[in-house]
Design a protein around this motif. Sequence first.
Motif, PDB file in Angstrom:
ATOM      1  N   GLN A 188      44.318  35.501  27.693  1.00  0.00           N
ATOM      2  CA  GLN A 188      43.649  36.360  28.661  1.00  0.00           C
ATOM      3  C   GLN A 188      44.173  37.790  28.512  1.00  0.00           C
ATOM      4  OE1 GLN A 188      43.046  34.463  32.651  1.00  0.00           O
ATOM      5  NE2 GLN A 188      44.336  32.853  31.786  1.00  0.00           N
ATOM      6  N   ARG A 189      43.754  38.431  27.434  1.00  0.00           N
ATOM      7  CA  ARG A 189      44.238  39.775  27.117  1.00  0.00           C
ATOM      8  C   ARG A 189      43.889  40.768  28.224  1.00  0.00           C
ATOM      9  NH1 ARG A 189      42.520  42.812  21.563  1.00  0.00           N
ATOM     10  NH2 ARG A 189      40.531  41.870  22.186  1.00  0.00           N
ATOM     11  N   TRP A 190      42.698  40.623  28.801  1.00  0.00           N
ATOM     12  CA  TRP A 190      42.277  41.532  29.879  1.00  0.00           C
ATOM     13  C   TRP A 190      43.256  41.483  31.044  1.00  0.00           C
ATOM     14  CZ3 TRP A 190      38.280  45.083  30.338  1.00  0.00           C
ATOM     15  CH2 TRP A 190      38.014  45.563  31.619  1.00  0.00           C
ATOM     16  N   GLU A 191      43.571  40.280  31.495  1.00  0.00           N
ATOM     17  CA  GLU A 191      44.471  40.127  32.637  1.00  0.00           C
ATOM     18  C   GLU A 191      45.900  40.535  32.278  1.00  0.00           C
ATOM     19  OE1 GLU A 191      43.735  39.587  35.705  1.00  0.00           O
ATOM     20  OE2 GLU A 191      41.595  39.364  35.282  1.00  0.00           O
ATOM     21  N   LEU A 192      46.330  40.217  31.065  1.00  0.00           N
ATOM     22  CA  LEU A 192      47.669  40.609  30.634  1.00  0.00           C
ATOM     23  C   LEU A 192      47.811  42.131  30.638  1.00  0.00           C
ATOM     24  CD1 LEU A 192      48.299  38.202  27.619  1.00  0.00           C
ATOM     25  CD2 LEU A 192      49.735  38.376  29.674  1.00  0.00           C
ATOM     26  N   MET A 193      46.861  42.805  30.014  1.00  0.00           N
ATOM     27  CA  MET A 193      46.947  44.251  29.918  1.00  0.00           C
ATOM     28  C   MET A 193      46.791  44.916  31.289  1.00  0.00           C
ATOM     29  SD  MET A 193      44.995  45.066  26.317  1.00  0.00           S
ATOM     30  CE  MET A 193      45.086  46.842  26.627  1.00  0.00           C
ATOM     31  N   ARG A 194      45.945  44.352  32.123  1.00  0.00           N
ATOM     32  CA  ARG A 194      45.810  44.908  33.475  1.00  0.00           C
ATOM     33  C   ARG A 194      47.128  44.774  34.229  1.00  0.00           C
ATOM     34  NH1 ARG A 194      41.119  43.044  37.612  1.00  0.00           N
ATOM     35  NH2 ARG A 194      42.258  41.070  37.549  1.00  0.00           N
ATOM     36  N   HIS A 195      47.793  43.631  34.065  1.00  0.00           N
ATOM     37  CA  HIS A 195      49.096  43.430  34.713  1.00  0.00           C
ATOM     38  C   HIS A 195      50.112  44.449  34.201  1.00  0.00           C
ATOM     39  CE1 HIS A 195      52.596  41.369  36.394  1.00  0.00           C
ATOM     40  NE2 HIS A 195      53.155  41.473  35.198  1.00  0.00           N
ATOM     41  N   TRP A 196      50.120  44.668  32.903  1.00  0.00           N
ATOM     42  CA  TRP A 196      51.085  45.635  32.342  1.00  0.00           C
ATOM     43  C   TRP A 196      50.799  47.043  32.828  1.00  0.00           C
ATOM     44  CZ3 TRP A 196      50.095  43.183  26.915  1.00  0.00           C
ATOM     45  CH2 TRP A 196      50.790  41.961  26.834  1.00  0.00           C
ATOM     46  N   VAL A 197      49.521  47.380  32.986  1.00  0.00           N
ATOM     47  CA  VAL A 197      49.159  48.700  33.507  1.00  0.00           C
ATOM     48  C   VAL A 197      49.573  48.822  34.967  1.00  0.00           C
ATOM     49  CG1 VAL A 197      47.194  50.133  34.193  1.00  0.00           C
ATOM     50  CG2 VAL A 197      47.292  49.189  31.881  1.00  0.00           C
ATOM     51  N   GLU A 198      49.218  47.831  35.767  1.00  0.00           N
ATOM     52  CA  GLU A 198      49.483  47.901  37.206  1.00  0.00           C
ATOM     53  C   GLU A 198      50.968  47.866  37.532  1.00  0.00           C
ATOM     54  OE1 GLU A 198      47.139  44.706  38.748  1.00  0.00           O
ATOM     55  OE2 GLU A 198      45.262  45.875  38.724  1.00  0.00           O
ATOM     56  N   THR A 199      51.765  47.244  36.653  1.00  0.00           N
ATOM     57  CA  THR A 199      53.215  47.201  36.862  1.00  0.00           C
ATOM     58  C   THR A 199      53.929  48.303  36.087  1.00  0.00           C
ATOM     59  OG1 THR A 199      53.391  45.534  35.100  1.00  0.00           O
ATOM     60  CG2 THR A 199      53.267  44.732  37.382  1.00  0.00           C
ATOM     61  N   GLU A 200      53.150  49.216  35.536  1.00  0.00           N
ATOM     62  CA  GLU A 200      53.659  50.403  34.843  1.00  0.00           C
ATOM     63  C   GLU A 200      54.581  50.052  33.679  1.00  0.00           C
ATOM     64  OE1 GLU A 200      55.417  52.863  37.862  1.00  0.00           O
ATOM     65  OE2 GLU A 200      53.472  53.421  38.709  1.00  0.00           O
ATOM     66  N   GLN A 201      54.232  48.977  32.965  1.00  0.00           N
ATOM     67  CA  GLN A 201      55.010  48.602  31.785  1.00  0.00           C
ATOM     68  C   GLN A 201      54.487  49.285  30.527  1.00  0.00           C
ATOM     69  OE1 GLN A 201      56.388  44.413  31.524  1.00  0.00           O
ATOM     70  NE2 GLN A 201      55.048  44.058  33.283  1.00  0.00           N
TER      71      GLN A 201
END
Length: 244
Positions: A188-201
Amino acid sequence: MALLIALPLATAAGADPPACTEPPELLEAGSPLPATLQALRAGSLRILVIGGVSVLGAGTSGPEAAWPARLQALLRERWPKATIEVAVRGERGINTTEASALMAAELARAPTQLVLWATGTFSAVRGAEVNDMVETLNERLEALKAAGIDALLIDPQFSRFLRANANIDPYLDALRLVAAAHQVPLLQRWELMRHWVETEQVDVERAPKPQRVAATDRLNACLAWAVAAVLRDGLAEARAARSD
């Protein structure tokens, strides 16, 4: 123009500790990878990565920084006695039907035990019919299963621009349903990348221009670790299935 790369062993950067953290449930395979397990036990595994420019390392500092190269480094480190090759076949603006044709040609050229198929982004950008994408996925996944080849689907990259300018949800939903129907893992690349963006990683879209290449390198490192984690989970499921 199509590009085929037999990726060399990545630099030490590919084997660094994971650059990102994510919810554990996003790294669950949910389906076994029996052909991959058998190939590793036999000492030789060939992985074919199919997709658009993201699989070719667009925006990175070089081919060794792309996530398929980093993935190969991680797998070679984990299974040093096995011969592991990660080949990449892709091109800019490729749709699912074109990717399926490229895949068929490459599989006819060289025996392969695992296909990683990144798809859906171009279909969403172009507003292509979801049913057309699903039909192609179904046909190709059935052919892979009949040939004894494992598959792992990878859904689109998260992008604020794509989210604002395309109706991405039907494509994400379709990929989840197809993966479940064929019992293949889905990254789930979409959800992974969204999580990394939202957590400022890692946030490539908002990285200052001088830092964009470094941010893209980090994103690819995170993706490589995530793919490797899903593969490990799929291999564990395959081992468990064999012991039943």
